[in-house]
Design a protein around this motif. Structure first.
Motif, PDB file in Angstrom:
ATOM      1  N   ILE A   1      70.862  35.984  53.236  1.00  0.00           N
ATOM      2  CA  ILE A   1      70.868  37.259  53.964  1.00  0.00           C
ATOM      3  C   ILE A   1      70.263  37.004  55.349  1.00  0.00           C
ATOM      4  O   ILE A   1      69.106  36.577  55.462  1.00  0.00           O
ATOM      5  CB  ILE A   1      70.080  38.328  53.176  1.00  0.00           C
ATOM      6  N   PRO A   2      71.062  37.219  56.418  1.00  0.00           N
ATOM      7  CA  PRO A   2      70.653  36.769  57.748  1.00  0.00           C
ATOM      8  C   PRO A   2      69.421  37.473  58.300  1.00  0.00           C
ATOM      9  O   PRO A   2      68.690  36.899  59.117  1.00  0.00           O
ATOM     10  CB  PRO A   2      71.871  37.055  58.642  1.00  0.00           C
ATOM     11  N   THR A   3      69.180  38.712  57.856  1.00  0.00           N
ATOM     12  CA  THR A   3      68.040  39.464  58.399  1.00  0.00           C
ATOM     13  C   THR A   3      66.740  39.180  57.645  1.00  0.00           C
ATOM     14  O   THR A   3      65.695  39.714  57.986  1.00  0.00           O
ATOM     15  CB  THR A   3      68.327  40.979  58.329  1.00  0.00           C
ATOM     16  N   LEU A   4      66.817  38.353  56.624  1.00  0.00           N
ATOM     17  CA  LEU A   4      65.603  38.000  55.872  1.00  0.00           C
ATOM     18  C   LEU A   4      65.202  36.561  56.179  1.00  0.00           C
ATOM     19  O   LEU A   4      66.062  35.712  56.421  1.00  0.00           O
ATOM     20  CB  LEU A   4      65.845  38.130  54.359  1.00  0.00           C
ATOM     21  N   THR A   5      63.902  36.286  56.152  1.00  0.00           N
ATOM     22  CA  THR A   5      63.437  34.910  56.343  1.00  0.00           C
ATOM     23  C   THR A   5      63.820  34.082  55.106  1.00  0.00           C
ATOM     24  O   THR A   5      64.218  34.634  54.072  1.00  0.00           O
ATOM     25  CB  THR A   5      61.905  34.847  56.483  1.00  0.00           C
ATOM     26  N   CYS A   6      63.623  32.760  55.237  1.00  0.00           N
ATOM     27  CA  CYS A   6      63.887  31.885  54.089  1.00  0.00           C
ATOM     28  C   CYS A   6      63.071  32.336  52.883  1.00  0.00           C
ATOM     29  O   CYS A   6      63.598  32.474  51.772  1.00  0.00           O
ATOM     30  CB  CYS A   6      63.511  30.446  54.432  1.00  0.00           C
ATOM     31  N   ALA A   7      61.776  32.561  53.118  1.00  0.00           N
ATOM     32  CA  ALA A   7      60.902  32.954  52.000  1.00  0.00           C
ATOM     33  C   ALA A   7      61.396  34.255  51.367  1.00  0.00           C
ATOM     34  O   ALA A   7      61.422  34.390  50.133  1.00  0.00           O
ATOM     35  CB  ALA A   7      59.465  33.112  52.486  1.00  0.00           C
ATOM     36  N   GLU A   8      61.807  35.195  52.202  1.00  0.00           N
ATOM     37  CA  GLU A   8      62.274  36.484  51.658  1.00  0.00           C
ATOM     38  C   GLU A   8      63.572  36.316  50.871  1.00  0.00           C
ATOM     39  O   GLU A   8      63.766  36.934  49.829  1.00  0.00           O
ATOM     40  CB  GLU A   8      62.446  37.498  52.799  1.00  0.00           C
TER      41      GLU A   8
END
Ligand SMILES: Nc1ncnc2c1ncn2[C@@H]1O[C@H](COP(=O)(O)OP(=O)(O)OP(=O)(O)O)[C@@H](O)[C@H]1O
Ligand SMILES: [Mg+2]
Length: 235
Positions: A103-110
């Motif tokens: 999901i592009p709007t989330l960070t890797c961790a998210e």
């Protein structure tokens, strides 16, 4: 989180799937029998349109078969309620795709936290679990990065971390290396081979990519909706 399994085997028997469109019927799966065991990496190979993705979707329960039985380590998909299938999938299956699907709007961790949140993991457990799995795939430093800031190979590592973080029993990979160059593809398969395979886990990889056939324990050849042959690989 993942279920205690009743059986070490995934078993598909006489599974048929047809698609009808504009009066034309496509026989995507023609009475397919397929088995895989915990601890095994099985590759499904075959020409475009031979039914590989359809088979994966039927195994994952995201597509229902027209006929046949699907037993996932003691959980019988065929005839189960869709809520029971969704719930089994959430706990026990991890997915890795060609196009990563981060999901592009989330960070890797998210992105990686999603299966943990869906499975109700305690908030204080989430960060250490993400750190651990990011370090296993070798990109601990990308915790706060967004997907677009990563190379293709790094994005696939995040997707692998997301597929593994809830310790599922089954990992389903559809063309995991097709969007990557040869060297990156090999690195990704090394990671899948070393991290994903465990005695309580089964990995199924669909691929066109002849360069990665060597990573399989067993290769199943599909053509025109049928399994034509299979061979055990000597690794
Ligand atoms: N939702 C759908 N509606 C209609 N036909 C479909 C659908 N999904 C798949 N098919 C057809 O079923 C057949 C098998 O498709 P499938 O996607 O399983 O092939 P594949 O082996 O994964 O191919 P590729 O290597 O190109 O990904 C194809 O003829 C395809 O056109
Ligand atoms: Mg496909």
């Amino acid at each position: 989180m993942p279920d205690q399994l009743e059986s070490k085997e995934l078993k598909i028997t006489a599974v048929t799937k047809n698609f009808s469109q504009g009066g034309e019927v496509t026989h995507a799966l023609r009475s397919v029998d397929f088995q895989a065991r915990l601890g095994e990496l099985v590759m499904i190979v075959g020409p475009s349109g031979s039914g590989k993705t359809t088979l994966l979707s039927v195994i994952a329960g995201t597509l229902s078969a027209d006929m046949g039985t699907i037993d996932l380590f003691g959980f019988t998909l065929s005839g189960a309620k869709s809520s029971a299938i969704t719930s089994f999938r959430k706990r026990n299956i991890g997915f890795i795709f060609q196009q990563f699907h981060l999901i592009p709007t989330l960070t890797c961790a998210e992105n990686i936290s999603i299966p943990l949140i869906l499975n109700g993991v305690a908030p204080e457990e989430i960060k250490p679990r993400i750190k651990e799995v990011l370090s296993e795939v070798g990109i601990e430093e990308k915790y706060n990065a967004f997907p677009k800031q990563l190379s293709g190979g790094q994005q696939q590592r995040v997707a692998i971390a997301r597929a593994l973080v809830h310790h599922p029993h089954l990992i389903i990979c559809d063309e995991p290396t097709s969007a990557l160059d040869a060297e990156t593809g090999s690195n990704i398969m090394e990671i899948i081979r070393h991290l994903a395979i465990a005695k309580d886990r089964c990995v199924i990889v669909v691929t066109h990519d002849a360069r990665i056939f060597k990573y399989a324990d067993r290769t199943v050849n599909m053509d025109d909706g049928r399994i034509r042959s299979e061979e055990k690989n000597h690794r």
